[in-house]
Scaffold this active site. Structure first.
Site, PDB file in Angstrom:
ATOM      1  N   PRO A  92       0.817  -1.205   0.000  1.00 14.60           N
ATOM      2  CA  PRO A  92       0.000   0.000   0.000  1.00 14.60           C
ATOM      3  C   PRO A  92       0.854   1.261   0.000  1.00 14.60           C
ATOM      4  O   PRO A  92       1.726   1.423   0.841  1.00 14.60           O
ATOM      5  CB  PRO A  92      -0.786  -0.107   1.313  1.00 14.60           C
ATOM      6  N   GLU A  93       0.604   2.116  -0.925  1.00 13.62           N
ATOM      7  CA  GLU A  93       1.163   3.459  -0.850  1.00 13.62           C
ATOM      8  C   GLU A  93       0.002   4.368  -0.460  1.00 13.62           C
ATOM      9  O   GLU A  93      -1.092   3.896  -0.182  1.00 13.62           O
ATOM     10  CB  GLU A  93       1.782   3.863  -2.196  1.00 13.62           C
TER      11      GLU A  93
END
Length: 269
Positions: free
Chosen positions: A2-3
DNA sequence: ATCGGGACCTGCTTGC
DNA sequence: TGCAAGCAGGTCCCGA
């Protein structure tokens, strides 16, 4: 992995299920994440969620008893499930809700974290963070000013949380390609005009990913409802050796602090 | 103060 | 085929 767009999408996905709910119990099967889960979280009972927000890549659950901070690391995920769904090997924490549903934290590599801060206090991890990339505070002029005298390569520079939060390895590479800036160029040796291009590129790639992620989360309660990826339109990430989408030259690969960087030696200067 | 490198952790891919 | 090494990645910590 996840960014920021994935974290924001996750926050929006869980919001309707946890806001104003009571956390009746916290079930911890594995407390050894990036840092140990504090006892205050493990012993939480009958805490009402009064706000769900995001700062950098942390999701903040504010309750009437204090704040739960959740970081997804790179393999973490949050899902809403009915209570009683058997936990898998990497389902480390369940937040049981008074609705009968639960918020389940899953993280195979345990790079994520579940932390705690008293109401009104900012967790140490949130202090000294730079601005949000999609805020007014983050601008070309700001970047340019911060970069003065810095010899650090621009890629790790924009990945530095003290400069700006939420720009991870994938979007750093994409933004630099879009802006035509060589990832190894010293941050202090980039003009304001080029920082304007970089600022625009960072905002553009994050917004595009956000738009893409937002459409994948129709039903957050599905077991397979993993937040979608922004795999379309990745111009350089993971494409070393493949042709540049601009000039067809083979993309090069470099390392910045053990992190691989793919770039075009012809388009990026 | 700034910078670079190491550590954390596990699953998937690659190579012998 | 089987096993080991390599890689991925966000963030903190430490030494230079």
């Amino acid at each position: 992995m996840p960014e920021l767009p994935e974290v924001e999408t996750t926050k929006q996905g869980i919001f309707p299920y946890v806001m104003d709910e009571k956390i009746t119990q916290v079930v911890v099967r594995q407390s050894q994440l990036r840092w140990p889960i504090p006892n205050t979280v493990q012993q939480l009972a009958n805490a009402v969620v009064v706000a769900v927000t995001r700062r950098a890549k942390f999701i903040l659950l504010a309750t009437d008893q204090g704040q739960v901070l959740i970081h997804l690391g790179m393999t973490g995920a949050l899902r809403i499930l009915p209570q009683g769904v058997a936990p898998g090997k990497h389902d480390h924490v369940d937040f049981l809700l008074s609705s009968g549903l639960m918020l389940r934290y899953t993280d195979p590599r345990r790079f994520g974290a579940v932390l705690w801060a008293p109401t009104g206090e900012q967790h140490a991890m949130l202090q000294h963070l730079g601005p949000e990339p999609l805020s007014e505070e983050f601008s070309a002029a700001y970047l340019h000013a911060q970069a003065q005298g810095r010899s650090k390569a621009i890629k790790p520079f924009i990945m530095d949380n003290k400069i700006v939060v939420g720009v991870g390895n994938i979007y750093a590479q994409e933004a630099l390609f879009k802006a035509g800036i060589h990832p190894s160029r010293a941050a202090g040796r980039i003009s304001l005009a080029r920082y304007q291009a970089l600022h625009q590129a960072i905002v553009a790639v994050l917004n595009a990913a956000l738009a893409a992620g937002g459409t994948t989360l129709k039903d957050f309660t599905k077991a397979d409802g993993q937040p979608g990826y922004f795999q379309q339109e990745l111009a350089v990430y993971g494409r070393a050796g493949e042709p540049c989408v601009n000039c067809a030259a083979p993309l090069k690969k470099a390392l910045h602090g053990q992190r691989s960087t793919v770039y075009c030696g012809r388009c990026q200067r």
